[in-house]
Write an enzyme that holds these catalytic residues in place. Structure first.
Site, short mmCIF file in Angstrom:
data_model
loop_
_atom_site.label_atom_id
_atom_site.label_comp_id
_atom_site.label_asym_id
_atom_site.label_seq_id
_atom_site.Cartn_x
_atom_site.Cartn_y
_atom_site.Cartn_z
N ASP A 31 18.98 49.34 29.09
CA ASP A 31 18.00 48.33 29.49
C ASP A 31 16.88 49.01 30.27
OD1 ASP A 31 16.57 46.21 30.54
OD2 ASP A 31 18.35 45.00 30.97
N THR A 57 6.08 44.26 25.02
CA THR A 57 4.94 44.14 24.10
C THR A 57 4.25 42.79 24.13
OG1 THR A 57 6.44 43.54 22.30
CG2 THR A 57 5.86 45.88 22.52
N THR A 96 -0.66 52.93 23.19
CA THR A 96 -1.49 51.90 22.59
C THR A 96 -2.98 52.10 22.83
OG1 THR A 96 -1.97 49.50 22.70
CG2 THR A 96 -1.16 50.53 24.69
N ASP A 97 -3.79 51.50 21.96
CA ASP A 97 -5.24 51.48 22.14
C ASP A 97 -5.65 50.65 23.36
OD1 ASP A 97 -6.33 48.58 20.73
OD2 ASP A 97 -4.33 49.26 20.22
N TYR A 120 -0.84 44.75 30.41
CA TYR A 120 -0.14 45.49 29.35
C TYR A 120 -0.72 46.89 29.21
CZ TYR A 120 1.15 47.05 24.68
OH TYR A 120 1.59 47.80 23.61
#
Length: 277
Positions: A31, A57, A96-97, A120
């Protein structure tokens, strides 16, 4: 053996199908929200390499679950990196972008200044920094607009809604490169092998070509699927969300080719494969 954090996500599921040398861990086994869980899993498994395909996400949900998103996306990768450094094994971290601010029109280079617009992106950037600072051999792979036949993603949503409706209003002023999860998974395996034989640690980008808007991508989905659903272009302002999305998600992927020999894929091939699956 390659230890993969994440089991049910899009990239993890593709990794499991691509290699018999992969062991994927679900939340019950490791986890990422629990301090020490990642370190314990790595030391217990004694793998040859680690790929982190696990993440928080929910981009909009992160705006109200700051501590959880930051723990999973920021602290956990750092914990993995430190364990990998101790065991002298490589780590591939998927990012990520969203670490960029989405301004301008030029594709972003890995070394370009970051500036996430929301929680995020900030949490994923914290994870990048933690991995880089851990001292392990690593490759950070920023990608964008991931799709596959698994889980929740734009393509599956469009297929569902396109079969139910005659018209959809889709944002046309956000531009990026859709990326098949299968391509990301294959790239991760190639990067693991490269790190094993001496490729330098660093950050790279992977996104599909050609760059397109969400509205254009939706039209492509309907065309390939044979769905008679029209698309009306709208602006980001017409579709407000809790988290701000970057308008420019274009990524420059040349360093990935230079270091690992991985070419930028044509997302249309991946789209046809997903719809036919």
């Amino acid at each position: 053996m390659i230890l993969v954090f994440g089991k049910t996500g899009q990239v993890a599921r593709e990794l499991a199908t691509l290699s018999g040398d992969v062991t994927c861990l679900d939340r019950a086994q490791a986890d990422l929200s629990v301090p020490g869980a990642c370190d314990a899993a790595i030391r217990a498994a004694r793998p040859d390499a680690v790929i982190n395909a696990g993440a928080f996400t929910d981009v909009d949900g992160a705006e109200t679950q700051v501590a959880l998103a930051t723990r999973i996306n920021g602290a956990a990768p750092g914990e993995m990196g430190r364990a990998c450094a101790d065991l002298d094994i490589p780590l591939v971290q998927i990012s990520t972008d969203y670490v960029f601010d989405g301004s301008g029109h030029a594709p972003r280079l890995p070394e370009d200044p970051t500036g996430p617009l929301g929680v995020y992106g900030a949490s994923k950037l914290e994870g990048e920094t933690a991995v880089s600072d851990s001292g392990c051999r690593h490759a950070i792979l920023r990608t964008s607009w991931v799709f596959s036949a698994h889980g929740e993603n734009f393509v599956k949503t469009m297929l569902r809604l396109g079969a139910e409706r005659e018209l959809l209003r889709v944002v046309a002023d956000q531009i990026g490169g859709p990326t098949p999860a299968s391509v990301i998974a294959a790239a991760c395996l190639t990067m693991v092998q490269g790190l094993r034989v001496g490729a330098p640690s660093g950050i790279h980008h992977l996104s599909g070509r050609p760059d397109i808007s969400w509205a254009g991508f939706a039209r492509a989905v309907f065309d390939v699927a044979g769905l008679d659903c029209k698309v009306e272009d709208i602006t980001t302002a017409d579709w407000p969300t809790p988290a701000v999305r970057p308008a420019n998600s274009r990524l420059d992927c040349t360093s990935l080719m230079a270091v690992f020999g991985i070419a930028r894929p044509d997302w249309r091939d991946g789209l046809r494969a997903v719809i036919k699956s």
